[in-house]
Write a protein that holds these residues in place. Sequence first.
Motif, PDB file in Angstrom:
ATOM      1  N   LEU A   1      45.031  41.087  42.659  1.00  0.00           N
ATOM      2  CA  LEU A   1      44.414  41.458  41.389  1.00  0.00           C
ATOM      3  C   LEU A   1      44.800  40.485  40.286  1.00  0.00           C
ATOM      4  N   ARG A   2      46.096  40.154  40.224  1.00  0.00           N
ATOM      5  CA  ARG A   2      46.544  39.224  39.187  1.00  0.00           C
ATOM      6  C   ARG A   2      45.807  37.899  39.310  1.00  0.00           C
ATOM      7  N   LYS A   3      45.613  37.463  40.553  1.00  0.00           N
ATOM      8  CA  LYS A   3      44.880  36.218  40.755  1.00  0.00           C
ATOM      9  C   LYS A   3      43.425  36.379  40.304  1.00  0.00           C
ATOM     10  N   ALA A   4      42.840  37.519  40.635  1.00  0.00           N
ATOM     11  CA  ALA A   4      41.439  37.739  40.267  1.00  0.00           C
ATOM     12  C   ALA A   4      41.264  37.662  38.756  1.00  0.00           C
ATOM     13  N   VAL A   5      42.223  38.190  38.011  1.00  0.00           N
ATOM     14  CA  VAL A   5      42.061  38.176  36.555  1.00  0.00           C
ATOM     15  C   VAL A   5      42.596  36.885  35.939  1.00  0.00           C
ATOM     16  N   GLY A   6      42.988  35.939  36.758  1.00  0.00           N
ATOM     17  CA  GLY A   6      43.268  34.625  36.184  1.00  0.00           C
ATOM     18  C   GLY A   6      44.668  34.087  36.369  1.00  0.00           C
ATOM     19  N   ALA A   7      45.515  34.773  37.161  1.00  0.00           N
ATOM     20  CA  ALA A   7      46.850  34.224  37.397  1.00  0.00           C
ATOM     21  C   ALA A   7      46.732  33.015  38.306  1.00  0.00           C
ATOM     22  N   ARG A   8      47.353  31.911  37.905  1.00  0.00           N
ATOM     23  CA  ARG A   8      47.355  30.723  38.743  1.00  0.00           C
ATOM     24  C   ARG A   8      48.432  30.876  39.811  1.00  0.00           C
ATOM     25  N   PRO A   9      48.339  30.114  40.889  1.00  0.00           N
ATOM     26  CA  PRO A   9      49.380  30.187  41.921  1.00  0.00           C
ATOM     27  C   PRO A   9      50.771  30.017  41.317  1.00  0.00           C
TER      28      PRO A   9
ATOM     29  N   PRO B   1      43.360  35.061  47.325  1.00  0.00           N
ATOM     30  CA  PRO B   1      43.066  36.269  46.547  1.00  0.00           C
ATOM     31  C   PRO B   1      42.131  37.233  47.272  1.00  0.00           C
TER      32      PRO B   1
END
Lengths: 317, 394
Positions: free
Chosen positions: B304-312, B387
Amino acid sequence: MSRREAEPAPGGVRGGRPGVAVDAVDLGRTYDLGGTSVAALRGVSLTIAAGDYVAVVGPSGSGKSTLMHLLGGLDRPTSGRLAIGGRDVATLDAGELATLRNETIGFVFQSFHLLPRTSAVDNVALPLVYRGIGGRRRRTMAAAMLGRVGLGHRLDHRPNQLSGGEQQRVAIARALVTDPVLLLADEPTGNLDSVTGESVLGLLEDLNASSGVALVLVTHDREVAARARRQIVMRDGVVVPPADDPDTPTVVPAARGGPEIVDPAPSAEPRRASGSDSGHPFGGSGGATGATERRGEIPAAGKRCGGSIGAGPGGGS
Amino acid sequence: MRIAEAWRVALDALSANRLRSMLTMLGVIIGVAAVVVLVAIGTGAKREVEQQVEGLGSNLLIVVPGRIDFGAAPAVSRLSLADVEAVNRIVGDPQRVAVTVTSGETVRAGTRSAFTTVQGVLETTPQVFVRDLDRGAYLTASDVDTSRRVAVLGATVATTLFGDREPVGQQVAIAGVRFRVVGVFAPLGQSLGVDRDDEVHIPVTAAHRLYGTQRIDGIAVKAPDREKISELGNRIVAELSRRHPDTEFSAVTQEQILGVLGDILGVLTGVLAAIAGISLLVGGVGVSNIMLVSVRERTREIGLRKAVGARPRDIAIQFLLEAVLLTVLGGVLGMALGVGAAWLISALSPVPAAVTWWSLALSFGVSAVVGIIFGVVPAQRAGRLDPVIALRAE
């Protein structure tokens, strides 16, 4: 709501032009599963304009989830070209793609995907964290967005203190707090009862109309899909013409295609229909356009049960 | 994501799984505490031995038969009072030469008795070693010359035999022979679990008669000045070797004793610290393990964090900070526990434990580094998660 519009627009405008949220050309996505490659998408072209309202429908395994992941920048195509918000995803690394998602895309999932033990307002503010926005401003923005989805009085409630409909509203607020170009909703009403689902859907449509965000709705539900401005019907990794729809009773083709199959067990028909690609390439082209061979088989297989044919595959999708 | 934000997220994640975080930290806590305590014990022992050796007096030269070396077997002494005379001639001042012949004996006074170390000595002992009297007087030259049966008691022996009564002037029986108490030493206290006040001094001549021997166990010389110590030692050893060609002799200074003891205790401290370091390492492995579990458990959250824009990188930093937070918190708690335990050990046992700032700094630094090293792999794994797959995870 003309079904004719559901045919994607391969000839439509593409590239970084304003007014276009996503532009996809001949998208393919192949998965490598233990040495065998499985094609989930095989050449999909479509354009989603800013403010568009599109429903993606199709049975399980049709590739609509894969398409959604590609459109949302969660995944990359193995072939074809994809531009999100005017940027070619092939030129972006994982970090840049994440930033692109943050700036351009909002996701709404069937299972809400809210962080547990985290208040509604903090859940909504999550995308802003990755934008580097400070805590106080995040809260203001998130609270305002929660107000827009009708949850201004539930800011500090945690997901387990909220009803399913409220949780999905929180998720919608989270998707929109970044003011994205494209809102991707994957079965947003799938975990909700019909009344709640209806209100969530209404909210999505209102937001689509008022904020100009393009809404792409992935759904099983034909009635839900029918409300979209246009539909994209997926089947076996390709987009098929919408009129060629299993919900549309296709009695005549069934009768025509019938003679070639002798099937003593009508109850097995729906399953058989989807599994017999090669059997009757032209068996039931009668639907509407004849654009896809597979579609034609459904009526063919159902030669003996006339009216019930359509219900089978439709229910299975 | 801002770094302060990442700290907050890491802290939230840890407090969401309080029991597990505590158990994971426990490994680090024990490791750090063990390092602090064991280094403190080693350091304390070393410091105490140093103080003790230095407290004996200055410019001391100890001459013993055999070789003073790590692991050398004690030699049987062939020294006698005639050899002491020879040493006196070399030193030039008999007042600077002390001797000892030592035996464990039972000392009785009335119905009370004590098993203690009885040393036959010369009257010169207080001039050579720092040894203060609490009451009475020390042995005299005439006591030694006439083999008089007089004794000076250590503080512990005096208390055991006489309690609150005045020992000076009383009779004691040493190995069944009557002696008169002429003095009581001022207490020296314990060191490394040995009671230094548990001894009795009698004239060396009386001791020879009592034990039925002529032997001298060791000779101590107080050199007139520092520079002359080693030259004096060489001359004494040469003379004694000439008198006893088949025996090896050693003359050691306080510095040499300190050097040998320091080496031994240094090795001991190093071994203890290494053992403790292993437990810290095991604690680090525990952190790594739990971080991998945490990554797997929170796969959906990562998705989810990745989906909303968290980078690796954002995800990796979040998990790395979590691991570092675990070990740093564990390190701080471990230091506190170690300091507390060291204090308790000092207070309740004869083992002196001295906490050193470098052991605190070292164990804290090591625990933080352990967190980074053992957090990197799980953090990278989290950062690289696909993701799509992560969102689908149950």
